[in-house]
Write a protein that holds these residues in place. Structure first.
Motif, mmCIF file in Angstrom:
data_model
loop_
_atom_site.group_PDB
_atom_site.id
_atom_site.type_symbol
_atom_site.label_atom_id
_atom_site.label_comp_id
_atom_site.label_asym_id
_atom_site.label_seq_id
_atom_site.Cartn_x
_atom_site.Cartn_y
_atom_site.Cartn_z
ATOM 1 N N GLY A 42 -8.173 23.394 17.555
ATOM 2 C CA GLY A 42 -9.382 23.258 18.366
ATOM 3 C C GLY A 42 -9.206 22.437 19.631
ATOM 4 N N ALA A 43 -7.970 22.131 20.009
ATOM 5 C CA ALA A 43 -7.729 21.261 21.163
ATOM 6 C C ALA A 43 -8.314 21.838 22.448
ATOM 7 N N LEU A 44 -8.121 23.136 22.687
ATOM 8 C CA LEU A 44 -8.654 23.745 23.907
ATOM 9 C C LEU A 44 -10.177 23.776 23.883
ATOM 10 N N ALA A 45 -10.742 24.100 22.733
ATOM 11 C CA ALA A 45 -12.198 24.165 22.609
ATOM 12 C C ALA A 45 -12.823 22.801 22.892
ATOM 13 N N VAL A 56 -19.347 26.522 23.788
ATOM 14 C CA VAL A 56 -17.949 26.767 23.428
ATOM 15 C C VAL A 56 -17.905 27.484 22.084
ATOM 16 N N THR A 57 -17.155 28.577 22.053
ATOM 17 C CA THR A 57 -16.914 29.308 20.813
ATOM 18 C C THR A 57 -15.414 29.354 20.580
ATOM 19 N N ALA A 58 -14.989 29.052 19.359
ATOM 20 C CA ALA A 58 -13.571 29.061 19.003
ATOM 21 C C ALA A 58 -13.338 30.081 17.895
ATOM 22 N N VAL A 59 -12.259 30.864 18.036
ATOM 23 C CA VAL A 59 -11.947 31.927 17.077
ATOM 24 C C VAL A 59 -10.512 31.773 16.594
ATOM 25 N N ASP A 60 -10.297 31.995 15.306
ATOM 26 C CA ASP A 60 -8.941 32.042 14.768
ATOM 27 C C ASP A 60 -8.936 32.913 13.521
ATOM 28 N N LEU A 61 -7.799 33.575 13.303
ATOM 29 C CA LEU A 61 -7.652 34.408 12.112
ATOM 30 C C LEU A 61 -7.413 33.562 10.863
ATOM 31 N N SER A 62 -6.853 32.379 11.052
ATOM 32 C CA SER A 62 -6.508 31.498 9.940
ATOM 33 C C SER A 62 -7.727 30.717 9.458
#
Length: 217
Positions: A42-45, A56-62
């Motif tokens: 989440g560093a960029l978010a 801000v929306t953060a997405v990850d497959l993990s």
């Protein structure tokens, strides 16, 4: 900024820091709806939230990365919506003023992307471009008019192919900054393979990191 980063989650390194610097110095996040795709810890978010993003929306497959980003955003008092899924799937139908990405880009032995373990954080097929090319092709569908995408990767993957892919997608790309850094542990362990494929010079043990920006005209 201190972040939780359990095993199996990508820890922010020099490439993440380079992208954060470009975002802050260019004021890219200020007042915009921001998407961090492949968020990791989440560093960029969090950096976007601190830089004045409207949302801000953060997405990850993990799943582990999703939980980690959720915890880090709460610990730092940042308003970040966290979604689990493959690249832009979880935000289909939405538009963002800024899309940020530090995808896996290390060339690997196999064409198959790992589903588990730390390899998922950096393995990106034989040329390192599996995720980069997908992002370039799909990002116009989530960019608002006049929106920007900021993408960081190693020049070993090829900068010109990234610029060309973004142009084919209808965007206006440019190189925003570069930085030369020593190989990290993963790149060092694969140096012989990279040399045999002609991706690096014999004895080369440093790489150029590149931040590419592109605007939705």
């Amino acid at each position: 900024m201190i972040l939780l980063c359990p095993p199996g989650v990508y820890r922010a390194e020099g490439d993440t820091e380079l992208l954060i610097d470009v975002t802050r110095e260019g004021g890219f996040a200020r007042g915009r709806d921001v998407l961090d795709v492949g968020t990791g810890s989440g560093a960029l978010a969090l950096a976007a939230a601190r830089s004045g993003a409207a949302s801000v929306t953060a997405v990850d497959l993990s799943l582990r990365s999703v939980v980690t980003t959720w915890l880090n955003s709460r610990l730092h008092g940042a308003r970040v919506a966290v979604r689990r899924g493959d690249l832009f799937g979880p935000v289909a139908g939405r538009r963002f003023g800024l899309v940020m990405a530090n995808p896996p880009y290390v060339p690997a032995e196999s064409t198959r992307l790992p589903r588990h373990g730390m390899g998922r954080c950096w393995d990106a097929g034989p040329d390192g471009r599996v995720l980069i090319d997908r992002i370039c092709a799909e990002v116009p569908h989530v960019l608002a008019p006049g929106g920007d995408v900021l993408l960081v990767h190693s020049a070993i993957c090829g900068v010109d192919p990234t610029l060309a892919a973004l142009e084919r997608a209808g965007l206006v790309p440019r190189v925003l900054t570069t930085a030369t850094v020593p190989f990290g542990p993963v790149m060092r362990s694969r140096a012989a393979m990279l040399e045999s494929r002609g991706l690096i010079r014999p004895g080369q043990r440093e790489e150029e990191l590149v931040v590419v920006g592109a605007r939705h005209a």
